[in-house]
Motif scaffolding. Structure first.
Motif, mmCIF file in Angstrom:
data_model
loop_
_atom_site.group_PDB
_atom_site.id
_atom_site.type_symbol
_atom_site.label_atom_id
_atom_site.label_comp_id
_atom_site.label_asym_id
_atom_site.label_seq_id
_atom_site.Cartn_x
_atom_site.Cartn_y
_atom_site.Cartn_z
ATOM 1 N N UNK A 117 0.828 -1.202 0.000
ATOM 2 C CA UNK A 117 0.000 0.000 0.000
ATOM 3 C C UNK A 117 0.866 1.258 0.000
ATOM 4 N N UNK A 118 1.980 1.224 0.720
ATOM 5 C CA UNK A 118 2.904 2.367 0.704
ATOM 6 C C UNK A 118 3.512 2.539 -0.685
ATOM 7 N N UNK A 119 3.834 1.422 -1.337
ATOM 8 C CA UNK A 119 4.380 1.492 -2.692
ATOM 9 C C UNK A 119 3.369 2.056 -3.681
ATOM 10 N N UNK A 120 2.094 1.942 -3.356
ATOM 11 C CA UNK A 120 1.033 2.494 -4.195
ATOM 12 C C UNK A 120 0.645 3.917 -3.796
ATOM 13 N N UNK A 121 1.467 4.537 -2.961
ATOM 14 C CA UNK A 121 1.301 5.949 -2.671
ATOM 15 C C UNK A 121 0.549 6.313 -1.409
ATOM 16 N N UNK A 122 0.098 5.330 -0.620
ATOM 17 C CA UNK A 122 -0.604 5.670 0.608
ATOM 18 C C UNK A 122 0.387 6.074 1.693
ATOM 19 N N UNK A 123 -0.025 6.999 2.517
ATOM 20 C CA UNK A 123 0.827 7.488 3.599
ATOM 21 C C UNK A 123 1.080 6.391 4.620
ATOM 22 N N UNK A 124 2.339 6.198 4.989
ATOM 23 C CA UNK A 124 2.649 5.171 5.986
ATOM 24 C C UNK A 124 2.125 5.560 7.365
ATOM 25 N N UNK A 125 1.839 6.833 7.588
ATOM 26 C CA UNK A 125 1.270 7.236 8.878
ATOM 27 C C UNK A 125 -0.114 6.635 9.077
ATOM 28 N N UNK A 126 -0.791 6.347 7.977
ATOM 29 C CA UNK A 126 -2.139 5.775 8.049
ATOM 30 C C UNK A 126 -2.130 4.259 7.999
ATOM 31 N N UNK A 127 -0.957 3.645 7.892
ATOM 32 C CA UNK A 127 -0.832 2.193 7.775
ATOM 33 C C UNK A 127 -0.158 1.672 9.039
ATOM 34 N N UNK A 128 -0.926 1.065 9.924
ATOM 35 C CA UNK A 128 -0.407 0.734 11.251
ATOM 36 C C UNK A 128 -0.649 -0.734 11.580
ATOM 37 N N UNK A 143 -3.259 -5.496 9.795
ATOM 38 C CA UNK A 143 -2.934 -4.151 9.351
ATOM 39 C C UNK A 143 -4.168 -3.276 9.501
ATOM 40 N N UNK A 144 -4.005 -2.132 10.158
ATOM 41 C CA UNK A 144 -5.079 -1.156 10.313
ATOM 42 C C UNK A 144 -4.803 0.011 9.368
ATOM 43 N N UNK A 145 -5.790 0.363 8.564
ATOM 44 C CA UNK A 145 -5.680 1.507 7.672
ATOM 45 C C UNK A 145 -6.598 2.601 8.213
ATOM 46 N N UNK A 146 -6.011 3.715 8.628
ATOM 47 C CA UNK A 146 -6.780 4.831 9.169
ATOM 48 C C UNK A 146 -7.364 5.636 8.016
ATOM 49 N N UNK A 147 -8.691 5.703 7.952
ATOM 50 C CA UNK A 147 -9.360 6.413 6.871
ATOM 51 C C UNK A 147 -10.323 7.440 7.441
ATOM 52 N N UNK A 148 -10.847 8.281 6.563
ATOM 53 C CA UNK A 148 -11.849 9.264 6.973
ATOM 54 C C UNK A 148 -13.182 8.606 7.291
ATOM 55 N N UNK A 149 -13.305 7.310 7.000
ATOM 56 C CA UNK A 149 -14.509 6.551 7.328
ATOM 57 C C UNK A 149 -14.268 5.601 8.495
#
Length: 229
Positions: A117-128, A143-149
């Protein structure tokens, strides 16, 4: 000691690839700082680029159709490409968390999804990464992905991407958004809810899990710190 990761849910219901039915968005609430899993410390030594902080990255990802498809695709692809196995994490330090191995356990699935997901441009701060216990009392990594939802969970035990509060896990600790090398305890969602409403603790009946996990010959993990993941 065996890592108590379940085998991948290859027979998961196809309709459950994204489960985001109406539910109040919720974020995992951090508690006090806690020890990182020992194997994650080793992982950072082996893959230092995976553990660098990114202060400029967004802490929550806007969950639009494109990002939803990306999360679903990575979750399904990694679950399919890694063949599940049980790994031993003994004192000989032969086993370790790996990115994209041919055979792997829950730890390998989780770190591979984060990497992809980081390689696809997502912020690593949101990938925990997060340590949980299954209803059977076994240690597990997701893996927890922090989203606006809300905080969404990518898990090798299911194709479904679930809001964290809809899993049947007991949440123990989670990686810091600010520095991936550091970890925090997770505040119990039941405690947080009772404090917010009436501050009266509620008892929730346990439910039997439909997951069939392999137990270690040494029994279930007793330490909530789960240092042997």
């Amino acid at each position: 000691m065996l890592a108590a990761c379940g085998l991948a849910a290859t027979a998961a219901n196809a309709r459950d690839r994204w489960v985001g039915e109406p539910i109040a968005p919720s974020a995992i609430e951090q508690g006090a700082p806690t020890l990182a899993p020992f194997q994650h410390v080793r992982f950072c030594l082996r893959y230092p680029s995976e553990c660098r902080s990114d202060p400029s990255g967004e802490e929550r990802i806007g969950l639009n159709a494109e990002k939803t498809e990306l999360l679903d695709r990575v979750n399904r692809t990694v679950n399919a490409e890694i063949s599940p196995t049980v790994k031993r994490y003994g004192s000989d330090l032969q086993s370790a968390w790996s990115i994209a191995p041919v055979f792997g356990d829950c730890n390998d699935y989780a770190v591979t999804k984060r990497h992809d997901l980081a390689q696809n441009g997502l912020s690593t701060r949101a990938l925990r990464l997060a340590v949980v216990k299954t209803p059977e009392g076994l240690g597990h990594l997701v893996l927890v992905v922090a989203t606006t939802s809300g905080d969404m969970v990518l898990d090798n035990l299911t194709r479904a991407i679930l809001p964290w509060q809809r899993t049947r896990y007991r949440w123990l600790k989670i990686q810091s958004a600010d520095d991936p090398r550091f970890w925090y305890a997770v505040k119990s969602p039941m405690v947080a809810r009772s404090e917010h409403k009436t501050r009266v603790a509620r008892l929730v009946p346990r439910t039997r899990s439909s997951l069939h996990l392999q137990r270690s010959s040494q029994g279930s993990f007793e330490s909530e710190e789960y240092q042997d993941l």
